[in-house]
Design an enzyme around this catalytic site. Structure first.
Site, PDB file in Angstrom:
ATOM      1  N   LEU A 166       0.648  -1.122  -0.180  1.00  0.00           N
ATOM      2  CA  LEU A 166       0.091  -0.114   0.073  1.00  0.00           C
ATOM      3  C   LEU A 166       0.831   1.107  -0.106  1.00  0.00           C
ATOM      4  CD1 LEU A 166      -2.716  -1.110   2.892  1.00  0.00           C
ATOM      5  CD2 LEU A 166      -2.590  -1.319   0.574  1.00  0.00           C
ATOM      6  N   TRP A 168       0.887   5.438   1.037  1.00  0.00           N
ATOM      7  CA  TRP A 168       0.590   6.305   2.188  1.00  0.00           C
ATOM      8  C   TRP A 168      -0.349   7.294   1.920  1.00  0.00           C
ATOM      9  CZ3 TRP A 168       1.345  11.215   0.195  1.00  0.00           C
ATOM     10  CH2 TRP A 168       2.580  11.508  -0.529  1.00  0.00           C
ATOM     11  N   LYS A 192       1.013  -5.032   3.466  1.00  0.00           N
ATOM     12  CA  LYS A 192       2.228  -4.221   3.803  1.00  0.00           C
ATOM     13  C   LYS A 192       1.885  -2.581   3.779  1.00  0.00           C
ATOM     14  CE  LYS A 192       6.094  -2.009   2.337  1.00  0.00           C
ATOM     15  NZ  LYS A 192       5.858  -0.921   3.450  1.00  0.00           N
ATOM     16  N   SER A 246       3.988   3.943  -6.792  1.00  0.00           N
ATOM     17  CA  SER A 246       4.776   4.770  -7.579  1.00  0.00           C
ATOM     18  C   SER A 246       4.759   3.776  -8.914  1.00  0.00           C
ATOM     19  CB  SER A 246       5.837   5.176  -7.468  1.00  0.00           C
ATOM     20  OG  SER A 246       7.034   4.195  -6.908  1.00  0.00           O
ATOM     21  N   THR A 249       8.077   1.506  -8.553  1.00  0.00           N
ATOM     22  CA  THR A 249       8.045   0.430  -7.548  1.00  0.00           C
ATOM     23  C   THR A 249       7.144  -0.591  -8.225  1.00  0.00           C
ATOM     24  OG1 THR A 249       8.373   1.985  -5.641  1.00  0.00           O
ATOM     25  CG2 THR A 249       7.426  -0.459  -5.327  1.00  0.00           C
ATOM     26  N   TYR A 256       9.757  -8.900  -9.802  1.00  0.00           N
ATOM     27  CA  TYR A 256       9.897  -9.937  -8.578  1.00  0.00           C
ATOM     28  C   TYR A 256       9.031 -11.288  -9.136  1.00  0.00           C
ATOM     29  CZ  TYR A 256      10.980  -6.011  -5.608  1.00  0.00           C
ATOM     30  OH  TYR A 256      11.530  -4.960  -4.859  1.00  0.00           O
ATOM     31  N   GLU A 268      -1.769  -0.549  -9.412  1.00  0.00           N
ATOM     32  CA  GLU A 268      -2.398   0.745  -9.532  1.00  0.00           C
ATOM     33  C   GLU A 268      -1.253   1.910  -9.301  1.00  0.00           C
ATOM     34  OE1 GLU A 268      -5.085   0.838 -10.909  1.00  0.00           O
ATOM     35  OE2 GLU A 268      -6.105  -0.946 -10.194  1.00  0.00           O
ATOM     36  N   CYS A 269      -0.838   2.554 -10.396  1.00  0.00           N
ATOM     37  CA  CYS A 269       0.269   3.448 -10.140  1.00  0.00           C
ATOM     38  C   CYS A 269       0.067   5.067 -10.158  1.00  0.00           C
ATOM     39  CB  CYS A 269       1.370   2.903 -11.007  1.00  0.00           C
ATOM     40  SG  CYS A 269       1.905   1.356 -10.897  1.00  0.00           S
ATOM     41  N   CYS A 303      -3.462   9.991  -6.395  1.00  0.00           N
ATOM     42  CA  CYS A 303      -2.919   9.634  -7.839  1.00  0.00           C
ATOM     43  C   CYS A 303      -4.001  10.161  -8.989  1.00  0.00           C
ATOM     44  CB  CYS A 303      -3.077   8.110  -7.860  1.00  0.00           C
ATOM     45  SG  CYS A 303      -4.611   7.413  -7.322  1.00  0.00           S
ATOM     46  N   LYS A 353      10.567  16.957  -2.290  1.00  0.00           N
ATOM     47  CA  LYS A 353      10.412  16.696  -3.727  1.00  0.00           C
ATOM     48  C   LYS A 353       9.239  17.655  -4.222  1.00  0.00           C
ATOM     49  CE  LYS A 353       7.912  13.668  -6.449  1.00  0.00           C
ATOM     50  NZ  LYS A 353       6.960  12.520  -6.700  1.00  0.00           N
TER      51      LYS A 353
HETATM   52  P1  NAD Z   1       5.854   3.815  -3.353  1.00  0.00           P
HETATM   53  O1  NAD Z   1       6.067   3.164  -4.854  1.00  0.00           O
HETATM   54  O2  NAD Z   1       7.155   4.682  -2.894  1.00  0.00           O
HETATM   55  O3  NAD Z   1       5.597   2.985  -2.394  1.00  0.00           O
HETATM   56  C1  NAD Z   1       4.278   2.179  -2.323  1.00  0.00           C
HETATM   57  C2  NAD Z   1       4.579   0.735  -1.283  1.00  0.00           C
HETATM   58  O4  NAD Z   1       5.670   0.194  -2.035  1.00  0.00           O
HETATM   59  C3  NAD Z   1       4.937   1.296  -0.150  1.00  0.00           C
HETATM   60  O5  NAD Z   1       4.570   0.201   0.913  1.00  0.00           O
HETATM   61  C4  NAD Z   1       6.607   1.049  -0.109  1.00  0.00           C
HETATM   62  O6  NAD Z   1       7.059   0.762   1.189  1.00  0.00           O
HETATM   63  C5  NAD Z   1       6.734  -0.091  -1.072  1.00  0.00           C
HETATM   64  N1  NAD Z   1       7.965  -0.187  -1.639  1.00  0.00           N
HETATM   65  C6  NAD Z   1       8.626   0.746  -1.859  1.00  0.00           C
HETATM   66  N2  NAD Z   1       9.996   0.166  -2.486  1.00  0.00           N
HETATM   67  C7  NAD Z   1       9.716  -1.167  -2.791  1.00  0.00           C
HETATM   68  C8  NAD Z   1      10.479  -2.052  -3.288  1.00  0.00           C
HETATM   69  N3  NAD Z   1      11.749  -1.922  -3.642  1.00  0.00           N
HETATM   70  N4  NAD Z   1      10.051  -3.337  -3.029  1.00  0.00           N
HETATM   71  C9  NAD Z   1       9.045  -3.601  -2.824  1.00  0.00           C
HETATM   72  N5  NAD Z   1       8.050  -2.793  -2.277  1.00  0.00           N
HETATM   73  C10 NAD Z   1       8.520  -1.606  -2.195  1.00  0.00           C
HETATM   74  O7  NAD Z   1       4.455   4.870  -3.481  1.00  0.00           O
HETATM   75  P2  NAD Z   1       4.201   5.910  -2.515  1.00  0.00           P
HETATM   76  O8  NAD Z   1       5.155   7.154  -2.491  1.00  0.00           O
HETATM   77  O9  NAD Z   1       3.900   5.286  -1.091  1.00  0.00           O
HETATM   78  O10 NAD Z   1       2.689   6.478  -2.937  1.00  0.00           O
HETATM   79  C11 NAD Z   1       2.626   7.335  -3.841  1.00  0.00           C
HETATM   80  C12 NAD Z   1       2.497   6.787  -5.326  1.00  0.00           C
HETATM   81  O11 NAD Z   1       1.080   6.011  -5.192  1.00  0.00           O
HETATM   82  C13 NAD Z   1       1.957   7.879  -6.252  1.00  0.00           C
HETATM   83  O12 NAD Z   1       2.744   7.428  -7.493  1.00  0.00           O
HETATM   84  C14 NAD Z   1       0.483   7.594  -6.615  1.00  0.00           C
HETATM   85  O13 NAD Z   1       0.228   8.084  -7.696  1.00  0.00           O
HETATM   86  C15 NAD Z   1       0.380   6.072  -6.412  1.00  0.00           C
HETATM   87  N6  NAD Z   1      -0.943   5.788  -6.028  1.00  0.00           N
HETATM   88  C16 NAD Z   1      -1.943   5.288  -7.171  1.00  0.00           C
HETATM   89  C17 NAD Z   1      -3.016   4.887  -6.812  1.00  0.00           C
HETATM   90  C18 NAD Z   1      -4.072   4.153  -7.925  1.00  0.00           C
HETATM   91  O14 NAD Z   1      -4.820   3.820  -7.557  1.00  0.00           O
HETATM   92  N7  NAD Z   1      -3.419   4.202  -9.114  1.00  0.00           N
HETATM   93  C19 NAD Z   1      -3.704   5.396  -5.522  1.00  0.00           C
HETATM   94  C20 NAD Z   1      -2.930   5.927  -4.723  1.00  0.00           C
HETATM   95  C21 NAD Z   1      -1.474   5.979  -4.688  1.00  0.00           C
END
Ligand code: NAD
Length: 505
Positions: A166, A168, A192, A246, A249, A256, A268-269, A303, A353
């Protein structure tokens, strides 16, 4: 229920609050195997709220083993659909009883305004759980038209152990979008949460257990992406990962899966969502209100935030004047005060950022029409930057903060080309008085959700997800989300005369 309390009442709840700290595995809280912890802070004040278990691969292995055990013995998915529905409806009721506490916990941990937590995040979370619970005994399986010699059953079966990773920005709601359909389908989940916002997920897991979700079915493993997310992604007993976060990620989860058991991956990114306003838009006040809401709701940490206003040259000035007027209603300050609509960004790192895009606007000598200021190293004023070209970083990159860029066009084809000119395709809004143009734009813009004369994400009944680099493999919400957490099985039964004859003989 959207009942707001006063700032003093919220402050009193916050004062009395105790914070969950340990991972939740197999029906109880437990510290990380290593004993390590990390601090989670209230971004608005910098105060440390709790020291949360910093889990790693050993904890993921333990949680997956318990989740698999629970799945294999059928303690959840083999219960009757009516019984599972009753448990999840009871879970929703418990969430409702704890709605004020959950709203405060969400606000403290993320910096989100309590107004949003109480009127959107918490009620939508409850509604999502309820909606998927109600679905459990209303989905039918199929038979296929194979003729009279065979009877075929095409049935859905829960896919198994699901990792839910998930972000944040909507900790509760994104949790509900994943666990609602996953638990309804009968899966076991390892959640997670993002390391910035673990607290409400832990509390929700405890409430689910209290409502009767069996031990091992709903587990929460807290910690970093590297230490917890990666081992979940690489685990051979995890059948599926449902990820929101993002795009960078998200890509890693595809790797993986390729490097382990080819688990199903749904991503969902990010997004870089346009609001396209034609010169025949009927009500510019309404457009301005929707654009402001779309751009600055949840501090733009959304997002599907409207981050690009693409407006017909001839109405730019008139619209921006009204945008400025609506922005004045968006007060920034203490997230726990329900008067404020703009809270703190989630972390200092994220603030840096977002601020870098304000610096970029200055470097590109763009015109900052409204806002542009920051406060206490964590608050960013809603900001509008005009005359942004399509090559600018402000136009192309997901900022995930309260910054709206404005670009003009002179023809419909230019508007469509601008709308589609980023790697993302999550959401878009179009504003026009012409049905024909609305349909054309809705069809030509490559995005998972297009709203016409409004901003929004639909509701529990509509799928949500992205085209292009905004998503992969499926959709959250709606009946389509439910299907993702299941495998299709064909059962082919010979019922030919021959088999009857053989049985009789
Ligand atoms: P992030 O990708 O940094 O982190 C998301 C999750 O992935 C966290 O739990 C993080 O700990 C985990 N993660 C980070 N690095 C990892 C790795 N190397 N391996 C496995 N897991 C890892 O994203 P964020 O900053 O927490 O959230 C913001 C992003 O989420 C934005 O890009 C936003 O657009 C996106 N978002 C998309 C939607 C959607 O429905 N499309 C909804 C909400 C947020």
């Amino acid at each position: 229920m959207n009942d707001l309390l006063t700032a003093a009442e919220y402050a009193a709840i916050a004062k009395m609050m105790s914070f969950p700290e340990n991972a939740f595995i197999n029906g109880s809280f437990r510290p990380a195997t290593s004993g390590k912890t990390f601090e989670t802070v209230n971004p608005a004040t910098g105060e440390v709220l709790a020291k949360v278990a910093a889990c790693d691969a050993a904890d993921v292995d333990f949680a997956v083993a318990k989740a698999k055990e629970a799945f294999d013995d059928g303690r959840w998915h083999l219960q009757s659909p009516a019984d599972r529905k009753a448990v999840l409806l009871g879970f929703a009721k418990l969430l409702e009883q704890n709605r004020h506490e959950l709203a405060v916990l969400e606000s403290l941990d993320s910096g989100k305004p309590i107004r949003e937590c109480q009127t959107v995040d918490v009620p939508d979370t409850i509604h999502t759980i309820r909606w998927h619970a109600e679905l459990i005994d209303k989905i039918y399986d199929n038979t296929a038209p194979v003729g009279s010699n065979a009877l075929t059953l095409v049935v859905r079966e829960p896919i198994g152990v699901v990792g839910c990773v998930l972000p944040w920005n909507f900790p509760l709601l994104m949790l509900a979008w994943k666990i609602g359909p996953a638990l309804a389908a009968g899966c076991s989940v390892i959640v997670k949460p993002a390391e910035q916002t673990s607290l409400t997920t832990l509390r929700v897991a405890e409430l689910a257990h209290e409502a009767g979700v069996p031990a091992g079915v709903f587990n929460v493993v807290t910690g970093s992406g590297k230490d917890v997310g990666e081992p979940i992604g690489l685990h051979n007993d995890v059948a599926m990962v449902s990820f929101t976060g993002s795009t960078a990620t998200g890509r890693k989860f595809l790797r993986y899966a390729a490097d382990s058991n080819l688990k199903r991956v749904v991503l969902e990114c990010g997004g870089k969502n346009p609001a396209v306003v034609l010169d025949d838009a009927e009500d510019l006040d309404l457009v301005a209100e929707q654009v402001v809401n779309g751009a600055f709701w949840n501090m733009g940490e959304n997002c599907s935030a409207t981050s690009r206003l693409i407006v017909h040259e001839s109405i730019k000035e008139e619209l921006l004047e009204r945008v400025g007027a609506y922005m004045r209603e968006w007060k920034m300050g203490d997230p726990l005060d329900p008067e404020n609509r703009v809270g703190a960004l989630v972390s200092i790192a994220h603030f840096e950022k977002v601020k870098s895009y304000l610096d970029q606007a200055n470097a590109e000598e763009l015109s900052v029409m409204y806002g542009g200021e920051t406060d206490k190293g964590i608050f960013v004023e809603p900001t509008v930057v005009a005359d942004v070209g399509r090559d600018s970083r402000l136009f192309q990159e997901e900022i995930f903060g309260p910054i709206l860029s404005v670009t003009t066009f002179n023809s419909l084809s230019e508007a469509i080309s601008l709308a589609n000119d980023t790697p993302y395709g999550l959401a878009a809004s179009v504003y026009t008085g012409s049905l024909r143009k609305a349909i054309k734009l809705s069809r030509d813009i490559r995005a998972g959700t297009v709203t016409v004369n409004c901003f929004g994400e639909g509701d529990a009944t509509t799928p949500f997800g992205g085209y292009k680099e905004s998503g992969f493999g499926g959709r959250d919400k709606s009946i389509f989300a439910h299907d993702q957490y299941t495998e299709l099985k064909t059962i082919w039964i010979d019922v030919s005369d021959r088999s009857v004859d053989e049985t009789v003989r």
